[in-house]
Write an enzyme that holds these catalytic residues in place. Structure first.
Site, PDB file in Angstrom:
ATOM      1  N   GLU A   1     -47.926 -23.207 -34.019  1.00  0.00           N
ATOM      2  CA  GLU A   1     -47.226 -21.895 -35.250  1.00  0.00           C
ATOM      3  C   GLU A   1     -47.364 -22.707 -36.817  1.00  0.00           C
ATOM      4  O   GLU A   1     -48.807 -22.062 -37.548  1.00  0.00           O
ATOM      5  CB  GLU A   1     -46.195 -21.321 -35.090  1.00  0.00           C
ATOM      6  CG  GLU A   1     -45.740 -19.918 -35.564  1.00  0.00           C
ATOM      7  CD  GLU A   1     -44.963 -19.525 -35.439  1.00  0.00           C
ATOM      8  OE1 GLU A   1     -44.484 -18.351 -36.463  1.00  0.00           O
ATOM      9  OE2 GLU A   1     -43.566 -20.159 -34.824  1.00  0.00           O
ATOM     10  N   HIS A   2     -46.838 -23.835 -36.831  1.00  0.00           N
ATOM     11  CA  HIS A   2     -46.610 -24.660 -38.320  1.00  0.00           C
ATOM     12  C   HIS A   2     -47.337 -25.990 -37.544  1.00  0.00           C
ATOM     13  O   HIS A   2     -46.429 -26.053 -37.080  1.00  0.00           O
ATOM     14  CB  HIS A   2     -45.372 -24.522 -38.785  1.00  0.00           C
ATOM     15  CG  HIS A   2     -44.298 -23.202 -38.345  1.00  0.00           C
ATOM     16  ND1 HIS A   2     -43.789 -22.118 -38.123  1.00  0.00           N
ATOM     17  CD2 HIS A   2     -44.850 -22.159 -39.429  1.00  0.00           C
ATOM     18  CE1 HIS A   2     -43.057 -21.602 -38.567  1.00  0.00           C
ATOM     19  NE2 HIS A   2     -43.915 -20.658 -39.687  1.00  0.00           N
TER      20      HIS A   2
ATOM     21  N   GLN B   1     -36.642 -25.327 -38.529  1.00  0.00           N
ATOM     22  CA  GLN B   1     -37.253 -24.494 -36.705  1.00  0.00           C
ATOM     23  C   GLN B   1     -36.653 -24.679 -36.367  1.00  0.00           C
ATOM     24  O   GLN B   1     -36.074 -23.393 -35.652  1.00  0.00           O
ATOM     25  CB  GLN B   1     -38.905 -24.903 -36.704  1.00  0.00           C
ATOM     26  CG  GLN B   1     -39.363 -24.560 -37.467  1.00  0.00           C
ATOM     27  CD  GLN B   1     -40.232 -23.696 -38.995  1.00  0.00           C
ATOM     28  OE1 GLN B   1     -39.800 -22.463 -37.599  1.00  0.00           O
ATOM     29  NE2 GLN B   1     -39.909 -23.340 -39.985  1.00  0.00           N
TER      30      GLN B   1
ATOM     31  N   ASP C   1     -43.260 -20.039 -45.981  1.00  0.00           N
ATOM     32  CA  ASP C   1     -42.028 -18.616 -45.136  1.00  0.00           C
ATOM     33  C   ASP C   1     -41.913 -17.577 -46.492  1.00  0.00           C
ATOM     34  O   ASP C   1     -41.341 -16.687 -45.671  1.00  0.00           O
ATOM     35  CB  ASP C   1     -41.007 -19.190 -44.246  1.00  0.00           C
ATOM     36  CG  ASP C   1     -41.084 -19.616 -42.717  1.00  0.00           C
ATOM     37  OD1 ASP C   1     -42.266 -19.880 -42.528  1.00  0.00           O
ATOM     38  OD2 ASP C   1     -39.689 -19.972 -42.495  1.00  0.00           O
TER      39      ASP C   1
ATOM     40  N   HIS D   1     -83.821   5.769 -21.966  1.00  0.00           N
ATOM     41  CA  HIS D   1     -83.603   4.941 -23.286  1.00  0.00           C
ATOM     42  C   HIS D   1     -85.245   4.308 -23.164  1.00  0.00           C
ATOM     43  O   HIS D   1     -85.633   4.642 -24.943  1.00  0.00           O
ATOM     44  CB  HIS D   1     -83.005   3.840 -23.016  1.00  0.00           C
ATOM     45  CG  HIS D   1     -81.585   4.232 -22.601  1.00  0.00           C
ATOM     46  ND1 HIS D   1     -80.606   3.850 -22.628  1.00  0.00           N
ATOM     47  CD2 HIS D   1     -80.511   3.008 -23.758  1.00  0.00           C
ATOM     48  CE1 HIS D   1     -79.611   4.748 -22.410  1.00  0.00           C
ATOM     49  NE2 HIS D   1     -79.089   3.691 -23.910  1.00  0.00           N
TER      50      HIS D   1
ATOM     51  N   HIS E   1     -34.093 -21.351 -36.092  1.00  0.00           N
ATOM     52  CA  HIS E   1     -34.871 -20.077 -35.792  1.00  0.00           C
ATOM     53  C   HIS E   1     -34.301 -19.160 -33.995  1.00  0.00           C
ATOM     54  O   HIS E   1     -33.648 -18.228 -34.006  1.00  0.00           O
ATOM     55  CB  HIS E   1     -35.809 -20.280 -35.873  1.00  0.00           C
ATOM     56  CG  HIS E   1     -36.591 -19.152 -37.013  1.00  0.00           C
ATOM     57  ND1 HIS E   1     -36.608 -18.439 -37.726  1.00  0.00           N
ATOM     58  CD2 HIS E   1     -37.648 -20.126 -37.747  1.00  0.00           C
ATOM     59  CE1 HIS E   1     -37.035 -18.753 -38.831  1.00  0.00           C
ATOM     60  NE2 HIS E   1     -37.700 -19.286 -38.659  1.00  0.00           N
TER      61      HIS E   1
END
Length: 433
Positions: free
Chosen positions: A330-331, A262, A364, A423, A265
């Site tokens: 995220e993970h 990770q 992934d 109404h 990235h």
């Protein structure tokens, strides 16, 4: 609490309030200058359409575009040029993504809430979807599959892909090949905020879409947030992140590999491990330092770990869960002896990987799960991309004559109480139906 390769080391309980806040608050990666510049770019595209897109390609990509759209023949050439192993892997990934997402397809429902009163809901595929595929420093054909394949499985009428042009005026060969394998309908050589604006509002060449999905840089992320008045988007996205929860059964080297996967990235990626026991935490920290020293994306990995990397010890798994919930990664990798037993403790995250063998890299690329996931703690409210993102729902209700008579007075009473007298009249007119 800090030192060496990692920003934070030590016990989770000893983490200062400021350090904890810094780990939990990952929303500050976009600044006001990016937002302001993005607004200018979007305004240019809305005003000048294709002319603005060509000017932006010349300005940012250093290329003169003869056509914004990429002919299908170039997709086919790109697919034919792929190494056979790469093509085989992409085809396998596409099949698994299709299989996993086909199982998620929703069904129409109809329920009778009272005799003669029926409420229904039906999923309708979106008419047109735009998938953004990064280019430049980050080229991810796999992200094309993750966006296009679920949309096609859902039955979306038309799926277009936008990806930045390279020196020859075309997106990368990998992106074009993936678009063909995934079943995309059109591809445009457009990148950045301009591409997002074109898909959101439409130009002379680029059709307006109903939803935009896919990862991108800070300008793409900012643009997606700024066009939500015109188009739906997936979850707001930022730099990649992972949180590993490890007990004494975990292999420190395996955890280090996941941390680096990770970290490579993005310099802003956030990588954290909570390890049960000081000895396990120290073993993981040392493994991360060794792995970082031999990383091939050395500069990115080093910056990420030094700014947002942490290996922290906890006294027990019970101590870890509140932080996991607050962090909402995220993970989330559960590197424990019985990860399935702990799955029920998890509520806030993009996706969970059960056991150290369930490498994030597998998710992934190849398991069939979607890798477009919420970041920066937004897993508290958002889910990862799925086939459900490519539908809207048509709702209906049916009221039989006798049921209308039974509803009339109670509905009239509620309408009167809210001061909505027309109404009330509309409801009471059916009292004697």
């Amino acid at each position: 609490m800090s030192g060496g390769t990692l920003k934070y080391r030590g016990a989770l309980s000893a983490l200062s309030a400021e350090a904890r806040r810094r780990l939990l608050d990952r929303t500050g990666t976009s600044d006001s200058q990016v937002a302001a510049r993005t607004r200018e770019l979007i305004a240019r595209v809305r005003q000048d359409g294709d002319a603005a897109l060509r000017a932006l390609a010349l300005q940012f990509d250093r290329v003169q575009l003869s056509s914004l759209e990429v002919p299908r023949a170039r997709w086919e050439e790109a697919l034919a040029s792929l190494e056979p192993k790469v093509r085989t892997a992409l085809e396998r990934a596409a099949r698994n993504i299709a299989t996993a997402h086909a199982a998620q397809k929703p069904q129409a429902i109809e329920v009778e809430t009272e005799p003669g009163i029926v409420v229904g809901r039906r999923p309708d595929p979106l008419g047109r979807v735009g998938v953004y595929a990064p280019g430049g420093r980050a080229v991810y054909p796999s992200s094309v599959l993750m966006g296009v394949v679920p949309a096609k499985v859902a039955g979306v009428g038309e799926v277009i892909v936008c990806s930045p042009p390279g020196p020859e005026g075309l997106p990368s060969a990998g992106v074009l090949a993936a678009a063909l394998l995934a079943g995309a309908d059109r591809v445009f050589a457009l990148g950045g905020a301009g591409a997002v604006a074109a898909m959101a509002y439409g130009t002379q060449s680029v059709p307006r879409v109903d939803r935009i999905v896919g990862p991108g840089n800070a300008y793409v992320a900012a643009a997606k947030l700024q066009v939500v008045d015109a188009v739906a988007i997936d979850a707001p996205a930022g730099p990649s992140e992972i949180l590993v929860v490890a007990d004494g059964s975990a292999d420190p080297e395996a955890i280090a590999r996941e941390m680096l996967a990770q970290a490579e990235h993005d310099p802003d990626a956030c990588c954290v491990t909570l390890a049960v026991g000081e000895a396990q935490a120290e073993a993981v920290a040392q493994a991360v330092e060794r792995a970082a020293a031999r990383a091939r994306r050395q500069e990115i990995v080093s910056t990420s770990l030094k700014e947002r990397g942490a290996v922290l010890s906890v006294g027990s798994l019970e101590e870890a869960w509140p932080f996991v919930s607050d962090f909402a990664p995220e993970h989330l990798l559960l590197a424990t002896a019985a990860p399935q037993e702990h799955l029920g403790r998890v509520r806030h995250c993009g996706t969970v990987f059960l056991g150290e063998r369930a490498s994030v890299a597998f998710g992934d690329y190849m398991t069939g799960a979607n890798h477009v996931l919420p970041t920066a703690g937004l897993g508290r409210a958002y889910s990862g991309l799925s086939v459900l993102d490519f539908y809207r729902w048509t709702a209906w209700q049916r009221v039989e004559r006798e049921a209308a008579a039974r509803l009339a007075e109670d509905v009239g009473t509620l309408a009167d109480s809210e001061g909505l007298f027309a109404h009330a009249d509309a409801a009471r007119a059916w009292r004697n139906a």
